[in-house]
Design a protein around this motif. Structure first.
Motif, short mmCIF file in Angstrom:
data_model
loop_
_atom_site.label_atom_id
_atom_site.label_comp_id
_atom_site.label_asym_id
_atom_site.label_seq_id
_atom_site.Cartn_x
_atom_site.Cartn_y
_atom_site.Cartn_z
N ARG A 162 -10.44 3.91 5.67
CA ARG A 162 -11.48 3.38 4.80
C ARG A 162 -10.91 2.22 3.96
O ARG A 162 -11.54 1.18 3.81
CB ARG A 162 -11.99 4.49 3.89
CG ARG A 162 -13.31 4.16 3.25
CD ARG A 162 -13.94 5.38 2.63
NE ARG A 162 -14.39 6.34 3.63
CZ ARG A 162 -14.45 7.66 3.43
NH1 ARG A 162 -14.04 8.18 2.29
NH2 ARG A 162 -14.88 8.46 4.37
N ARG A 163 -9.70 2.43 3.46
CA ARG A 163 -9.06 1.36 2.68
C ARG A 163 -8.84 0.11 3.53
O ARG A 163 -9.07 -1.01 3.08
CB ARG A 163 -7.70 1.84 2.17
CG ARG A 163 -7.78 2.71 0.95
CD ARG A 163 -6.38 3.12 0.52
NE ARG A 163 -6.44 4.25 -0.40
CZ ARG A 163 -6.73 4.14 -1.68
NH1 ARG A 163 -7.00 2.96 -2.18
NH2 ARG A 163 -6.77 5.20 -2.46
N PHE A 201 0.79 -1.23 0.00
CA PHE A 201 0.00 0.00 0.00
C PHE A 201 0.82 1.28 0.00
O PHE A 201 0.26 2.36 -0.13
CB PHE A 201 -1.01 0.00 1.15
CG PHE A 201 -2.27 -0.71 0.78
CD1 PHE A 201 -3.30 -0.03 0.14
CD2 PHE A 201 -2.41 -2.06 0.98
CE1 PHE A 201 -4.44 -0.68 -0.26
CE2 PHE A 201 -3.56 -2.72 0.58
CZ PHE A 201 -4.58 -2.03 -0.03
N ASP A 247 -12.05 -1.74 3.87
CA ASP A 247 -12.37 -2.45 2.62
C ASP A 247 -11.51 -3.69 2.47
O ASP A 247 -12.00 -4.76 2.12
CB ASP A 247 -12.08 -1.54 1.41
CG ASP A 247 -13.29 -0.73 1.02
OD1 ASP A 247 -14.24 -0.71 1.81
OD2 ASP A 247 -13.27 -0.12 -0.06
N LEU A 248 -10.22 -3.52 2.72
CA LEU A 248 -9.28 -4.63 2.55
C LEU A 248 -9.62 -5.77 3.50
O LEU A 248 -9.58 -6.93 3.12
CB LEU A 248 -7.84 -4.14 2.77
CG LEU A 248 -6.78 -5.19 2.50
CD1 LEU A 248 -6.68 -5.45 1.01
CD2 LEU A 248 -5.43 -4.75 3.02
N VAL A 261 0.27 3.14 -3.20
CA VAL A 261 -1.12 3.60 -3.28
C VAL A 261 -1.30 4.86 -2.44
O VAL A 261 -1.88 5.85 -2.89
CB VAL A 261 -2.08 2.50 -2.79
CG1 VAL A 261 -3.51 2.99 -2.79
CG2 VAL A 261 -1.94 1.25 -3.64
N THR A 288 -12.54 -6.52 4.67
CA THR A 288 -13.72 -7.20 4.12
C THR A 288 -13.31 -8.12 2.98
O THR A 288 -13.72 -9.28 2.92
CB THR A 288 -14.74 -6.17 3.58
OG1 THR A 288 -14.95 -5.20 4.58
CG2 THR A 288 -16.04 -6.83 3.21
N ALA A 289 -12.46 -7.59 2.08
CA ALA A 289 -12.05 -8.39 0.92
C ALA A 289 -11.28 -9.62 1.36
O ALA A 289 -11.45 -10.71 0.81
CB ALA A 289 -11.20 -7.54 -0.02
N MET A 290 -10.42 -9.46 2.37
CA MET A 290 -9.63 -10.61 2.84
C MET A 290 -10.51 -11.65 3.49
O MET A 290 -10.33 -12.85 3.30
CB MET A 290 -8.55 -10.14 3.81
CG MET A 290 -7.38 -9.47 3.10
SD MET A 290 -6.24 -8.68 4.24
CE MET A 290 -5.41 -10.11 4.91
N GLU A 291 -11.48 -11.18 4.28
CA GLU A 291 -12.41 -12.11 4.92
C GLU A 291 -13.23 -12.84 3.87
O GLU A 291 -13.46 -14.05 3.98
CB GLU A 291 -13.35 -11.34 5.85
CG GLU A 291 -13.03 -11.53 7.30
CD GLU A 291 -14.14 -10.97 8.14
OE1 GLU A 291 -15.14 -11.66 8.35
OE2 GLU A 291 -14.02 -9.80 8.58
N ALA A 292 -13.64 -12.10 2.85
CA ALA A 292 -14.44 -12.71 1.79
C ALA A 292 -13.62 -13.77 1.05
O ALA A 292 -14.17 -14.68 0.45
CB ALA A 292 -14.93 -11.64 0.81
N ARG A 293 -12.30 -13.62 1.08
CA ARG A 293 -11.45 -14.62 0.45
C ARG A 293 -10.93 -15.63 1.47
O ARG A 293 -9.88 -16.21 1.29
CB ARG A 293 -10.32 -13.94 -0.30
CG ARG A 293 -10.82 -13.35 -1.62
CD ARG A 293 -9.89 -12.36 -2.18
NE ARG A 293 -8.78 -12.99 -2.87
CZ ARG A 293 -7.78 -12.34 -3.43
NH1 ARG A 293 -7.75 -11.02 -3.38
NH2 ARG A 293 -6.83 -12.96 -4.05
N TYR A 341 -9.68 -15.48 4.49
CA TYR A 341 -8.48 -15.31 5.32
C TYR A 341 -8.87 -15.45 6.78
O TYR A 341 -9.81 -14.83 7.24
CB TYR A 341 -7.84 -13.94 5.08
CG TYR A 341 -6.59 -13.73 5.89
CD1 TYR A 341 -5.41 -14.38 5.55
CD2 TYR A 341 -6.57 -12.89 7.00
CE1 TYR A 341 -4.26 -14.21 6.30
CE2 TYR A 341 -5.42 -12.71 7.75
CZ TYR A 341 -4.27 -13.37 7.39
OH TYR A 341 -3.13 -13.20 8.13
#
Lengths: 289, 275
Positions: B213-214, B166, B217-218, B169, B220-225, B227
């Motif tokens: 905020r990032r 990051f 989001d990250l 970014v 959430t994305a990691m949990e959804a995958r 992790y």
């Protein structure tokens, strides 16, 4: 066909509490929604901002569990905490911001991230990563840094990361909202191909009506409630109702409707530009006859 | 494999040193550092110098990149050398004003100069030839035993690698916010230091908000995958020792033994002379 995803009377409430832990107010984000999605379908959930469509989407892979009602993914109840990881493997999710969901420092590492979490063997991870990258047409970028990709490419990498987990269904929460038109087309083409060729169920949440002309089924949400449901042809035939809900319709549909209202006898609804052209041609012929 | 990492000071080329396992390189650097402190005779430093030259040549990294690190410690190096040169007690060679330059001082100053130079160049070879993500993997693997005292090694390594991911970014974001604030008349070039520091507040506040905020989001994305922490995770790119690594370890061992033998020999000699 069996129902891959099914919700029964799902209600979800966001509870806001003050400093003492007393309930300040309750927002019902999803209100008594029952939908069912069949295996292999491509469906869309639409609605304006705050309609509860994203909240509903988060229920479909157990990121949220309903306050009331039940959600089943491939027959598993999402409130069963011991099966949460099975559900997340079966239902993958792609989020809106392409920058905030890429974990790896190299494209291929990011695609392998989900597989690593599932505890898959190294050799198989590599096979899956290669296949997944090829299926979204990003194989040649496998060694580059995600920071150097365009938005559309980043979203395709995110999709590849989900595909590598071999899910039955992919939920995409406004995947194109932050992309330019070219990026949008890349992403939509990629998911359409996955649906047609690999038979992956796609649940697309979006604002953009042009993207969902080709889907099997559309669910329209407003203020947490499911207000309309049907094929694109059924949903887009009710232009007035959609406008009332703060939604637009595809350009061709709108033009078709206006022409019809001003007296041209074409059959509604019109979904694509090509359809519109042939309809106008037919209508003019019949008028002169 | 092509890896265009613009971060850190990684120098992208192909060499035997680049191909080494990160664990080998980290341990090698440690052995080298210890040797510089443990053995400080002329002959051991000569061997240390020879070893350094060999590695530099093998790494194919231009020497000026290695010396870049020297700039950072230039002031520190000068002060250390001068301090040792002028303020060591012993047999005076010559003196002026209040300073005495002694044989011991001169020796100590030269030793310090070479010790610091070798240290900086030696460690920069590690970072020049290893990508940040490789370095993280190596550290994770070497710190693995710390799991026994309940240090979440895998999670720390994940944090490090996400931080690395990051940095670009957030740099881009800072740039964007800065331009946005400039467009609204913010003044970042004020001569008054106090005002200039104050002008950075409107950059930091939005930057922090967006970083949180990032992060959200990250997560959430990691949990959804799927992790769920380091336990039960497999590795896509597991570290594996190759033939080169065993050669490197052998050389390290030989280096250590030679330096030790020389030190023992010299000490024995002085001991005999005294006796």
């Amino acid at each position: 066909m069996n129902k891959l995803v099914k919700t029964q009377d799902v209600t979800y409430e966001y509870v806001r509490r003050d400093d003492d832990g007393n309930v300040e107010n309750i927002v019902t984000a999803v209100d008594d929604v029952s939908i069912s999605i069949e295996d292999g379908q491509m469906v869309a959930i639409i609605g304006h901002n705050g309609s509860g469509k994203s909240t509903l989407a988060k229920h479909l892979n157990a990121l949220l569990t309903p306050t009331e009602g039940t959600v089943w993914v491939d027959g598993i109840d999402t409130s069963d905490e011991s099966r949460v990881w099975d559900i997340r493997q079966k239902a993958g999710m792609v989020l809106q911001n392409p920058d905030n969901q890429i974990v790896g420092q190299v494209v291929e590492e990011d695609v392998g991230f989900g597989c690593e979490n599932l505890g898959i063997k190294t050799e198989e991870i590599w096979e899956r990563v290669v296949d997944a990258l090829k299926s979204v047409d990003m194989y040649e970028y496998r060694g580059s840094s995600p920071n150097k990709l365009s938005g559309g490419q980043k979203q395709r990498v995110s999709i590849a990361g989900i595909i590598a987990m071999k899910p039955k269904c992919i939920i995409l929460d406004e995947p194109t909202a932050m992309l330019d038109p070219k990026g949008r087309k890349e992403v939509i083409d990629a998911i359409t191909r996955l649906n047609k060729e690999e038979n992956v169920t796609i649940i697309l949440i979006t604002h953009n009506m042009e993207e969902i002309i080709g889907v099997d089924r559309i669910f329209v949400m407003d203020k947490g409630k499911l207000v309309m449901e049907g094929t694109p042809r059924e949903v887009f035939s009710e232009v007035d109702k959609l406008t009332e809900l703060g939604l637009t319709v595809p350009e061709a549909t709108l033009i078709g409707k206006k022409l019809y209202d001003s007296g041209l006898p074409i059959s509604l609804p019109v979904l694509t530009k090509e359809e519109l052209v042939s309809e106008i041609g037919r209508a003019r012929l019949s008028k002169f006859r | 494999m092509l890896r265009d990492i613009t971060l850190g000071q990684y120098y992208n080329t192909k060499s035997v040193i680049h191909d080494l396992d990160p664990r080998t390189k980290i341990l090698g650097t440690m052995v080298y550092m210890v040797s510089l402190f443990a053995f400080n005779s002329f002959w051991t430093y000569l061997i240390a110098f020879a070893a350094l030259c060999t590695v530099i040549v093998l790494s194919k990294v231009p020497v000026r990149f290695m010396l870049r690190g020297m700039k950072a410690i230039f002031l520190f190096l000068t002060i250390t050398v001068l301090y040792n040169l002028f303020l060591t007690q012993g047999d005076t060679i010559f003196s002026f004003w209040i300073f005495n330059v002694t044989i011991q001082g001169l020796k100590q100053a030269i030793l310090m100069f070479f010790r610091l130079t070798f240290l900086v160049v030696g460690t920069s070879i590690l970072t020049l030839t290893t990508t940040p993500s490789n370095l993280t993997d190596g550290l994770e693997s070497l710190m693995h035993p710390l799991k026994w005292i309940r240090i979440p090694v895998a999670e720390i390594a994940m944090m490090m690698s996400i931080a690395l991911r990051f940095i670009p970014v957030l740099t881009e974001e800072t740039d964007k916010i800065m331009r946005a604030q400039k467009a609204r008349g913010a003044d970042f070039d004020n001569k008054n230091l106090f005002k200039r520091i104050k002008s950075y507040v409107p950059i930091l506040v939005p930057l922090f908000i967006s970083a949180f905020r990032r992060a959200n989001d990250l997560a959430t994305a990691m949990e959804a995958r799927a992790y769920r922490g380091g336990d039960g995770r497999t590795k896509m790119k597991p570290l594996k020792y190759k033939a080169g690594d065993w050669i490197a370890y052998t050389s390290m061992l030989l280096y250590g033994i030679t330096a030790l033998a020389i030190t023992v020999l010299i000490n024995f000699q002085t001991f005999m002379l005294k006796a």
